[in-house]
Design an enzyme around this catalytic site. Structure first.
Site, PDB file in Angstrom:
ATOM      1  NE  ARG A  15      27.464  21.853  15.402  1.00  0.00           N
ATOM      2  CZ  ARG A  15      27.502  20.720  14.717  1.00  0.00           C
ATOM      3  NH1 ARG A  15      27.806  19.591  15.310  1.00  0.00           N
ATOM      4  NH2 ARG A  15      27.230  20.714  13.420  1.00  0.00           N
ATOM      5  CB  THR A  80      23.626  16.903   5.023  1.00  0.00           C
ATOM      6  OG1 THR A  80      23.162  15.810   5.841  1.00  0.00           O
ATOM      7  CG2 THR A  80      24.588  17.744   5.853  1.00  0.00           C
ATOM      8  CB  SER A 101      31.589  18.644   4.324  1.00  0.00           C
ATOM      9  OG  SER A 101      30.449  18.789   5.084  1.00  0.00           O
ATOM     10  CB  ALA A 426      71.875  68.459   7.464  1.00  0.00           C
TER      11      ALA A 426
HETATM   12  C1  UD1 Z   1      27.945  15.640   9.181  1.00  0.00           C
HETATM   13  C2  UD1 Z   1      27.441  14.199   9.024  1.00  0.00           C
HETATM   14  C3  UD1 Z   1      28.262  13.291   9.935  1.00  0.00           C
HETATM   15  C4  UD1 Z   1      29.739  13.424   9.600  1.00  0.00           C
HETATM   16  C5  UD1 Z   1      30.187  14.865   9.674  1.00  0.00           C
HETATM   17  C6  UD1 Z   1      31.587  14.985   9.117  1.00  0.00           C
HETATM   18  C7  UD1 Z   1      25.062  14.440   8.526  1.00  0.00           C
HETATM   19  C8  UD1 Z   1      23.701  14.304   9.049  1.00  0.00           C
HETATM   20  N1  UD1 Z   1      26.036  14.141   9.380  1.00  0.00           N
HETATM   21  O1  UD1 Z   1      27.683  16.044  10.512  1.00  0.00           O
HETATM   22  O2  UD1 Z   1      27.870  11.937   9.764  1.00  0.00           O
HETATM   23  O3  UD1 Z   1      30.503  12.597  10.485  1.00  0.00           O
HETATM   24  O4  UD1 Z   1      29.317  15.717   8.865  1.00  0.00           O
HETATM   25  O5  UD1 Z   1      32.092  16.295   9.279  1.00  0.00           O
HETATM   26  O6  UD1 Z   1      25.245  14.785   7.375  1.00  0.00           O
HETATM   27  N2  UD1 Z   1      24.744  22.024   5.465  1.00  0.00           N
HETATM   28  C9  UD1 Z   1      23.969  22.549   4.453  1.00  0.00           C
HETATM   29  N3  UD1 Z   1      22.621  22.561   4.606  1.00  0.00           N
HETATM   30  C10 UD1 Z   1      22.002  22.060   5.727  1.00  0.00           C
HETATM   31  C11 UD1 Z   1      22.818  21.506   6.733  1.00  0.00           C
HETATM   32  C12 UD1 Z   1      24.176  21.492   6.578  1.00  0.00           C
HETATM   33  O7  UD1 Z   1      24.493  23.016   3.439  1.00  0.00           O
HETATM   34  O8  UD1 Z   1      20.779  22.111   5.772  1.00  0.00           O
HETATM   35  C13 UD1 Z   1      26.211  22.045   5.299  1.00  0.00           C
HETATM   36  C14 UD1 Z   1      26.909  22.785   6.410  1.00  0.00           C
HETATM   37  O9  UD1 Z   1      27.079  24.154   6.079  1.00  0.00           O
HETATM   38  C15 UD1 Z   1      28.250  22.055   6.512  1.00  0.00           C
HETATM   39  C16 UD1 Z   1      27.945  20.659   6.004  1.00  0.00           C
HETATM   40  O10 UD1 Z   1      26.691  20.729   5.348  1.00  0.00           O
HETATM   41  O11 UD1 Z   1      29.224  22.654   5.677  1.00  0.00           O
HETATM   42  C17 UD1 Z   1      27.863  19.632   7.158  1.00  0.00           C
HETATM   43  O12 UD1 Z   1      26.854  20.033   8.075  1.00  0.00           O
HETATM   44  P1  UD1 Z   1      27.057  19.953   9.644  1.00  0.00           P
HETATM   45  O13 UD1 Z   1      25.843  20.468  10.291  1.00  0.00           O
HETATM   46  O14 UD1 Z   1      28.348  20.543  10.035  1.00  0.00           O
HETATM   47  O15 UD1 Z   1      27.123  18.354   9.825  1.00  0.00           O
HETATM   48  P2  UD1 Z   1      27.774  17.568  11.020  1.00  0.00           P
HETATM   49  O16 UD1 Z   1      26.923  17.675  12.219  1.00  0.00           O
HETATM   50  O17 UD1 Z   1      29.187  17.938  11.170  1.00  0.00           O
HETATM   51 CA    CA Z   2      30.393  19.604  10.409  1.00  0.00          CA
END
Ligand code: UD1
Ligand code: CA
Length: 464
Positions: A15, A80, A101, A426
């Site tokens: 994003r 995640t 996170s 100078a």
């Molecule tokens: C996630 C939560 C959401 C919460 C929000 C808070 C899930 C499914 N949803 O959403 O409920 O309100 O965070 O900010 O968890 N990452 C990995 N590996 C992956 C996917 C993601 O390491 O396969 C890491 C990303 O780099 C990031 C973090 O996990 O740092 C969160 O992932 P992101 O995709 O941003 O989750 P959100 O959609 O924000």
């Molecule tokens: Ca996020």
């Protein structure tokens, strides 16, 4: 009780629409991941911090290698929940696991500690850190068992919310504590039953409850600290929040900051009481500013130490340098790396210094370049003086003693040494060492031709 912290940082950050991995974007002068690691390191030792990397793993690892944390590789980013599955081997030896996170950089260590303590006290299998921010849009929501219960029954992602659930104000921060045994027992049962086809760690809540485990939530007292950054605009909001917090703390400790919303101060900067900071100043990196200083508008100070009572006038750029007590700099001075401006010394407008020691009370007030020079105390460097430190291949040193007077528009061709108390006329080009107390002149002698201008000069007709 043994405790590990996992930091999820493997995602690409689609994003953001950026080539740079999300967790390497910077706010408050440091990458998102650096902020999260700094918070984690207040809770456990670096050897117990596991950063889960995947997208551009080597680049992410290299950027935080100095912290001596551990890394877990998530080759494919399948959500995640999958990120934590990848860390199974590393976490299985611990009693408890905290999950942070990589894109929620404002989290405070005291809040992580509060969640950990609550988790232990509640004897929960999973504890979720929650908040009720003004704008819950985009976050997963918390389903409480009942209004006053710490227990929750599920976390529902934004995309799966029913119209009724859309009204729930309490969001999932993406920060959790787990008892490792029940986590590992049901971690592999996660299913990609969602619009993204991913394994969601959030599903662990409902899954653990279904297995008869206790899942609770604790609300953060500060709804800003849990915010995550999925877009650059969101990230800049976090940057503004972090900087506003930094200026607020400094003001509370006696620093005057005019128009603080215009001032950029990095997290690692310290400023002493009674220092005045004017609008549009930037204090960056690991800079240390003393007490009773005045930093005037548009000056940028990076990784530098400024002692007490220093005046930095408008528009100065100071990097990797030291400015001693009571010195005056600028306006428009460029103090480059390795400069040490002595106590009470003056460096004036359009003066550039690089790897220079300027002694106590010495002055270089106008239009001057001083590079690779060691200048004693009480010396005056006249307007327009240049140290010619570069011969096209190598850099050479200029040594100027105590109480020297360098006349305006002099060029000092290095390597060269000017003895104590010497006087340079100078407009001199000085190529040979000058002994102490000597006068050195290195310029064409002035010639006078009487009446030449009146009789022979090109403009004599005009003057009739
Ligand atoms: C996630 C939560 C959401 C919460 C929000 C808070 C899930 C499914 N949803 O959403 O409920 O309100 O965070 O900010 O968890 N990452 C990995 N590996 C992956 C996917 C993601 O390491 O396969 C890491 C990303 O780099 C990031 C973090 O996990 O740092 C969160 O992932 P992101 O995709 O941003 O989750 P959100 O959609 O924000
Ligand atoms: Ca996020």
């Amino acid at each position: 009780m043994s405790l590990a912290i996992a930091i999820m940082a493997a995602g690409k950050g689609t994003r953001l629409k950026s080539k740079r991995p999300k967790v390497l974007h910077e706010i408050g002068g440091k990458s998102l991941l650096e902020h999260v690691i700094a918070a984690a390191a207040q809770i456990v030792l670096p050897k117990d911090i596991y950063v889960i990397v995947g997208h551009e793993a080597e680049r992410v690892k290299a950027s935080v290698a100095a912290n001596e944390v551990q890394f877990v590789l998530q080759t494919e980013q399948r959500g995640t929940g999958h990120a934590i599955q990848c860390a199974r081997e590393q976490i299985k030896g611990y009693d408890s696991l905290i999950v942070l996170s990589g894109d929620a950089p404002l989290i405070r260590p005291e809040t992580i500690a509060r969640m950990r303590d609550f988790h232990i006290e509640q004897q929960a299998a999973m504890t979720v850190l929650t908040a009720c921010p003004q704008e819950p849009q985009g976050y997963g929501r918390i389903l409480r068992r009942s209004a006053n219960s710490p227990e929750i029954t599920a976390i529902i992602e934004q995309k799966a919310l029913t119209p009724d659930q859309l009204k729930i104000p309490e969001i999932n921060s993406g920060i959790y504590a787990f008892a490792t045994a029940p986590l590992l027992a049901s971690l592999d049962s996660l299913q990609p039953n969602n619009s993204q086809g991913e394994l969601y760690l959030t599903d662990m809540a409902g899954q653990l409850v279904a297995a008869g485990q206790r899942v609770v939530a604790i609300q953060s007292t500060n709804s800003t600290e849990v915010l995550g950054a999925n877009t650059i605009a969101e990230m800049m909001q976090l940057d503004a929040a972090m900087r506003a917090d930094a200026t607020r703390k400094l003001m509370a400790s006696g620093v005057t900051i005019f128009r603080p919303e215009t001032v950029t101060i990095d997290a690692g900067v310290t400023v002493g009481a009674d220092t005045i900071i004017e609008p549009f100043v930037q204090l960056l990196g690991q800079s240390k500013i003393g007490t009773d200083c005045r930093i005037r508008s548009y000056s940028v100070i990076e990784n530098s130490t400024v002692a007490d009572g220093v005046l930095v006038r408008q528009g100065c750029i100071i990097g990797d340098s030291i400015i001693d007590t009571g010195a005056m700099i600028g306006p428009y001075a460029h103090i480059r790396p390795g400069s040490e401006i002595g106590e009470g010394a003056h460096v004036g407008n359009f003066v550039e210094t690089k790897k220079v020691k300027l002694g106590k009370g010495s002055k270089a007030n106008h239009l001057t370049y001083l590079g690779d020079a060691d200048i004693g105390p009480g010396t005056n460097i006249g307007a327009g003086t240049i140290t010619c430190n570069y011969d096209g291949v190598d850099k050479h040193k200029t040594i100027i003693g105590n109480g020297v007077f360098v006349g305006s528009d002099s060029t000092l061709v290095a390597p060269i040494s000017i003895g104590d108390g010497a006087f340079i006329g100078a407009g001199s080009c000085i190529t040979e060492d000058v002994p102490a107390d000597a006068l050195a002149l290195g310029r064409g002698r002035q010639v006078i031709k009487a009446d030449w201008a009146k009789t022979k000069g090109p403009h004599c007709k005009v003057r009739t």
